[in-house]
Design a protein around this motif. Structure first.
Motif, PDB file in Angstrom:
ATOM      1  N   PRO A  86       0.958  -1.293  -0.088  1.00 48.62           N
ATOM      2  CA  PRO A  86      -0.089   0.132   0.094  1.00 48.62           C
ATOM      3  C   PRO A  86       0.935   1.112  -0.013  1.00 48.62           C
ATOM      4  CG  PRO A  86      -0.880  -1.731   1.675  1.00 48.62           C
ATOM      5  CD  PRO A  86       0.550  -1.944   1.104  1.00 48.62           C
ATOM      6  N   ALA A  87       0.705   2.228  -0.862  1.00 47.39           N
ATOM      7  CA  ALA A  87       1.060   3.557  -0.654  1.00 47.39           C
ATOM      8  C   ALA A  87       1.276   4.045   0.666  1.00 47.39           C
ATOM      9  CB  ALA A  87       0.608   4.435  -1.653  1.00 47.39           C
ATOM     10  N   PRO A  88       2.496   4.729   1.159  1.00 46.80           N
ATOM     11  CA  PRO A  88       2.335   5.124   2.465  1.00 46.80           C
ATOM     12  C   PRO A  88       1.483   6.498   2.739  1.00 46.80           C
ATOM     13  CG  PRO A  88       4.302   5.421   1.506  1.00 46.80           C
ATOM     14  CD  PRO A  88       3.450   4.752   0.498  1.00 46.80           C
ATOM     15  N   VAL A 151      11.522   5.806   4.536  1.00 44.65           N
ATOM     16  CA  VAL A 151      11.175   4.530   5.297  1.00 44.65           C
ATOM     17  C   VAL A 151      10.177   4.391   6.225  1.00 44.65           C
ATOM     18  CG1 VAL A 151      13.722   3.735   4.843  1.00 44.65           C
ATOM     19  CG2 VAL A 151      12.987   4.857   7.202  1.00 44.65           C
ATOM     20  N   GLU A 152       9.894   5.504   7.043  1.00 43.57           N
ATOM     21  CA  GLU A 152       8.845   5.481   8.141  1.00 43.57           C
ATOM     22  C   GLU A 152       7.517   5.580   7.373  1.00 43.57           C
ATOM     23  OE1 GLU A 152       9.720   8.410  10.874  1.00 43.57           O
ATOM     24  OE2 GLU A 152      11.865   7.579  11.226  1.00 43.57           O
ATOM     25  N   ALA A 184      15.408  16.008  -8.344  1.00 42.10           N
ATOM     26  CA  ALA A 184      14.388  15.535  -7.971  1.00 42.10           C
ATOM     27  C   ALA A 184      14.506  14.569  -6.639  1.00 42.10           C
ATOM     28  CB  ALA A 184      13.938  14.506  -9.006  1.00 42.10           C
ATOM     29  N   THR A 185      13.346  14.715  -5.971  1.00 46.82           N
ATOM     30  CA  THR A 185      13.244  14.130  -4.636  1.00 46.82           C
ATOM     31  C   THR A 185      11.781  13.659  -4.264  1.00 46.82           C
ATOM     32  OG1 THR A 185      13.944  14.370  -2.150  1.00 46.82           O
ATOM     33  CG2 THR A 185      12.861  16.274  -3.265  1.00 46.82           C
ATOM     34  N   LEU A 186      11.693  12.602  -3.456  1.00 46.10           N
ATOM     35  CA  LEU A 186      10.341  12.154  -2.966  1.00 46.10           C
ATOM     36  C   LEU A 186      10.272  12.473  -1.621  1.00 46.10           C
ATOM     37  CD1 LEU A 186       8.029  10.152  -4.353  1.00 46.10           C
ATOM     38  CD2 LEU A 186       8.948   8.211  -3.118  1.00 46.10           C
ATOM     39  N   LYS A 187       9.238  13.334  -1.453  1.00 42.60           N
ATOM     40  CA  LYS A 187       9.265  13.733  -0.092  1.00 42.60           C
ATOM     41  C   LYS A 187       7.543  14.146   0.129  1.00 42.60           C
ATOM     42  CE  LYS A 187      13.287  14.026   1.491  1.00 42.60           C
ATOM     43  NZ  LYS A 187      14.293  13.182   0.299  1.00 42.60           N
ATOM     44  N   ALA A 204      15.860  10.614  11.210  1.00 41.54           N
ATOM     45  CA  ALA A 204      17.210  11.001  11.070  1.00 41.54           C
ATOM     46  C   ALA A 204      17.725  12.394  10.276  1.00 41.54           C
ATOM     47  CB  ALA A 204      18.163   9.940  10.448  1.00 41.54           C
ATOM     48  N   TYR A 205      16.681  12.570   9.221  1.00 41.82           N
ATOM     49  CA  TYR A 205      16.761  13.804   8.236  1.00 41.82           C
ATOM     50  C   TYR A 205      15.843  15.007   8.717  1.00 41.82           C
ATOM     51  CZ  TYR A 205      19.184  10.048   5.807  1.00 41.82           C
ATOM     52  OH  TYR A 205      19.850   8.989   5.644  1.00 41.82           O
TER      53      TYR A 205
END
Length: 229
Positions: A86-88, A151-152, A184-187, A204-205
């Motif tokens: 499932p998509a988060p 990851v979360e 590009a970034t996934l956020k 952590a980020y």
């Protein structure tokens, strides 16, 4: 996989540490990579931290440690199967797509989300077979996830992110954001006053904040494909 600039930066830091034992300054890194501003250096360092190539040493100014050096990418064998969940940024070879199953459609596979170049640059690079049930309406493409910044939200390194093309997003949606037409970034997408905040899903980020004029939404997350090797 690292972008060209990320590769150049980690090599520059490593060479300077071997020569002098002291990390280069942000100004030296900016000049060495021919960047327009130090903000570009900050983004590159954050990306290298996410991918565990470097780390900042606490309580010491200008202290960076190189954890590992990049290697030449190798093409991996095609996965035997893909399961749905499932998509988060270096531009490199795209891993072979999961094998087709019943009731699948093929969508463009444009590369890794850390590729560091506009998504349009990957047009026609490859195709990915995706269970039709994971896709809704609209035009879709896929990206391979690199790093652990999400990851979360259940998005792991090596996953395939299924993206529906759109140029708009609501607060709390996971998007592909292009920063300064170069990275590009996934956020998670959020508005914070006059700024755009891109939130990782990893404690952590730190969140990334930008003015709206340098952030362009290129799609929203529809689902995830994961390989089990």
């Amino acid at each position: 996989m690292l972008t060209r600039k990320q590769h150049e930066l980690v090599c520059f830091i490593n060479d300077r540490l071997e020569e002098t034992g002291v990390s280069p300054s942000f100004e030296e890194m900016k000049e060495a990579l021919d960047l327009k501003s130090k903000s570009g250096v900050h983004r590159l360092i954050s990306a290298l931290e996410e991918r565990h190539f470097i780390r900042r040493l606490p309580n010491r100014a200008r202290a960076l440690e190189v954890l590992r050096m990049p290697e030449r990418p190798e093409r991996k064998a095609a996965p035997a199967a893909a399961a749905s969940v499932p998509a988060p940024a270096a531009r490199g070879n795209v891993r072979p797509a999961p094998q087709p199953a019943n009731d699948v459609v093929e969508i463009p596979l444009h590369g890794r989300i850390a590729a560091g170049v506009p998504i349009e640059a990957f047009e026609g690079s490859s195709m990915l077979a995706v269970p039709a049930a994971l896709l809704g309406s609209g035009e879709h493409y896929a990206l391979e996830v690199s790093g652990d910044s999400m990851v979360e939200a259940g998005i792991l390194d090596g996953d395939y992110a299924l993206i529906r093309r759109t140029e708009t997003a609501r607060d709390g949606e996971i998007v592909v954001a292009l920063i300064e037409e170069s990275e590009a970034t996934l956020k998670y997408f959020r508005r914070e006053g006059a700024m755009i905040r891109l939130d990782p899903a990893n404690r952590a980020y730190e969140p990334q904040r930008y003015t709206p004029d340098i952030v362009r939404v290129q799609g929203k997350l529809s689902g995830i494909l994961r390989r089990y090797d």
